[in-house]
Design a protein around this motif. Structure first.
Motif, PDB file in Angstrom:
ATOM      1  N   ASP A  11      44.483  37.282  37.856  1.00  0.00           N
ATOM      2  CA  ASP A  11      45.924  37.234  37.650  1.00  0.00           C
ATOM      3  C   ASP A  11      46.195  37.331  36.155  1.00  0.00           C
ATOM      4  O   ASP A  11      45.710  36.494  35.385  1.00  0.00           O
ATOM      5  N   PRO A  12      46.955  38.322  35.696  1.00  0.00           N
ATOM      6  CA  PRO A  12      47.202  38.448  34.264  1.00  0.00           C
ATOM      7  C   PRO A  12      47.960  37.267  33.676  1.00  0.00           C
ATOM      8  O   PRO A  12      47.909  37.039  32.467  1.00  0.00           O
ATOM      9  N   ASP A  13      48.655  36.493  34.522  1.00  0.00           N
ATOM     10  CA  ASP A  13      49.406  35.348  34.011  1.00  0.00           C
ATOM     11  C   ASP A  13      48.517  34.214  33.542  1.00  0.00           C
ATOM     12  O   ASP A  13      48.817  33.539  32.555  1.00  0.00           O
ATOM     13  N   ASP A  14      47.410  33.960  34.272  1.00  0.00           N
ATOM     14  CA  ASP A  14      46.545  32.837  33.896  1.00  0.00           C
ATOM     15  C   ASP A  14      45.061  33.201  33.851  1.00  0.00           C
ATOM     16  O   ASP A  14      44.223  32.346  33.533  1.00  0.00           O
ATOM     17  N   GLY A  15      44.711  34.438  34.179  1.00  0.00           N
ATOM     18  CA  GLY A  15      43.320  34.859  34.139  1.00  0.00           C
ATOM     19  C   GLY A  15      42.461  34.303  35.250  1.00  0.00           C
ATOM     20  O   GLY A  15      41.237  34.480  35.245  1.00  0.00           O
ATOM     21  N   ALA A  16      43.061  33.645  36.244  1.00  0.00           N
ATOM     22  CA  ALA A  16      42.306  33.021  37.330  1.00  0.00           C
ATOM     23  C   ALA A  16      41.958  34.046  38.408  1.00  0.00           C
ATOM     24  O   ALA A  16      42.586  35.111  38.519  1.00  0.00           O
ATOM     25  N   PHE A  17      40.962  33.697  39.209  1.00  0.00           N
ATOM     26  CA  PHE A  17      40.592  34.536  40.358  1.00  0.00           C
ATOM     27  C   PHE A  17      41.774  34.624  41.306  1.00  0.00           C
ATOM     28  O   PHE A  17      42.338  33.617  41.717  1.00  0.00           O
ATOM     29  N   ASP A  18      42.163  35.850  41.667  1.00  0.00           N
ATOM     30  CA  ASP A  18      43.370  36.052  42.469  1.00  0.00           C
ATOM     31  C   ASP A  18      43.260  37.392  43.186  1.00  0.00           C
ATOM     32  O   ASP A  18      42.776  38.381  42.615  1.00  0.00           O
TER      33      ASP A  18
END
Length: 391
Positions: free
Chosen positions: A50-57
């Protein structure tokens, strides 16, 4: 998803599907498949972050790249025993909704296919599709499935008597929004061509037992939906009223009536705490087949163990959003089934309580995955959940 429901109908189909479509697995198994999927697309890492938080998504994969969400399950539902299952969910956004703000998007269209098998030789396979038109003013739900289940009927003395239930189920539903309100109304048709087999003796409490029966119901459904997300709401209300008639003219072997009402409320207590409240009722009259009667559905309680002409259930859930991605929860509920076998005061009380967690695996869809561990009367159970356990 915001303001919509994908819950399968109750009574006959619920008696079949709720027992076998419960998602029960360890968090590791669900995430392992997602990680394997990510490895196969290692050249496009952005699909899985996720570009918003860099988490796996998986949002970008599911929406932009037309991917599917695999849902592997280790089934531990007490009603059907231990087993394995796999579901595949395909998502797409309506054209007008693709560029809309997150809080005004119409629900995504979903196609799902899956199957399962357990150690009791129970099995099932099904296909479903959910679709919206006209900026979420029309909602369609279609389900078709085939099952072969080895279950228990508990009867007056609450002692298990094994039986086999085989059949093909079809559900068709179309709901229309009333103006620009949160109300929807429309018809639902449910058909279940069933075959049941007991041993040499039919349990006491079953009236007019027939081995082969068809349950065919036509009814009116009224929905009210203000949820901020379909899969894992943090605020809002979902309520549904349904009145059904089963008649020979619709294809039913017997005549009966059924009324169901359910309501879920999510109350944000703070930025990180959410309280959920649930009420669920079912009432039937006439010659309803024993396997289609209303029953108490709670985590930790074997499906259809507490079953009668009527049922009342209440449940509460408290959620702590530890981070924007991770949340933990605790839950507990009680219920009673009564009417034919027991009066309300004499009916045994079902209870279930436990804890669980979720990970936000597709932020743009609001899809979470996790596991619930529950304790009920004389047993423990755990369930893999896609979103909320309340459907």
């Amino acid at each position: 998803m915001s303001r919509y429901s994908l819950r399968a109908p109750s009574s006959a189909v619920k008696s079949v599907s709720a027992s076998v479509l419960r998602h029960c697995a360890l968090r590791a198994s669900a995430l392992a498949v997602a990680l394997l999927l990510a490895a196969s697309y290692s050249h496009a890492e952005s699909k899985f972050t996720d570009p918003d938080d860099g988490a796996f998504d998986l949002s970008n994969l599911l929406l932009t790249h037309r991917g599917v969400l695999p849902v592997p399950t280790l089934i531990t539902e007490p009603a059907v025993g231990y087993g394995l299952g796999l579901g595949l969910l395909y998502f797409s956004l309506p054209k007008k909704s693709a560029d809309a703000p997150d809080d005004s998007k119409a629900p995504p269209n979903i196609t799902g296919v899956g199957g399962f098998a357990t150690g009791t030789h129970s099995w099932g396979a099904g296909l479903m599709h959910f679709h919206t038109w006209d900026d979420d003013h029309i909602r369609y739900l279609g389900v078709v499935g085939k099952v072969g289940l080895h279950l228990n009927y508990y009867g007056i003395q609450n002692q298990p008597r094994a039986y086999q239930l085989d059949g093909i189920a079809v559900v068709q539903q179309v709901l229309f929004r009333i103006g620009n309100s949160h109300w929807y109304v429309g018809p639902r048709y449910t058909f279940f061509d069933a075959s049941t087999r007991f041993g040499p003796v039919i349990p006491t409490g079953i009236r007019q037992f027939e081995r082969d029966q068809r349950v065919a119901k036509g009814g009116v459904v009224v929905d009210y939906d203000t949820r901020d997300n379909m899969f894992y709401p943090s605020s809002g209300t979902y309520a549904e009223l349904e009145a059904d008639l089963a008649r020979g003219g619709l294809g039913s072997s017997t005549n009966f009536q059924e009324q169901t009402a359910r309501g879920y409320q999510w109350i944000p207590l703070s930025k990180t705490w959410v309280l959920g409240l649930r009420a669920d009722t079912g009432f039937s009259q006439g010659n309803i087949p024993f396997f289609a009667q209303p029953y108490v559905s709670l985590r930790g309680v074997s499906d259809a163990k507490f079953q009668d002409s009527n049922q009342l259930t209440a449940e509460a859930e408290i959620r702590w959003n530890v981070t924007p991605r991770w949340s933990v929860l605790g839950f507990g509920g009680v219920g009673k089934a009564y009417g034919q076998l027991h009066s309300f005061s004499d009916a045994p009380t079902a209870f279930g309580f436990g804890t669980g967690f979720r990970y936000l695996i597709a932020r743009k869809l609001g899809v979470t995955m996790g596991i619930d561990v529950a304790h009920g009367p004389g047993q423990n159970a755990f369930y893999v959940q896609v979103g909320s356990a309340w459907r």
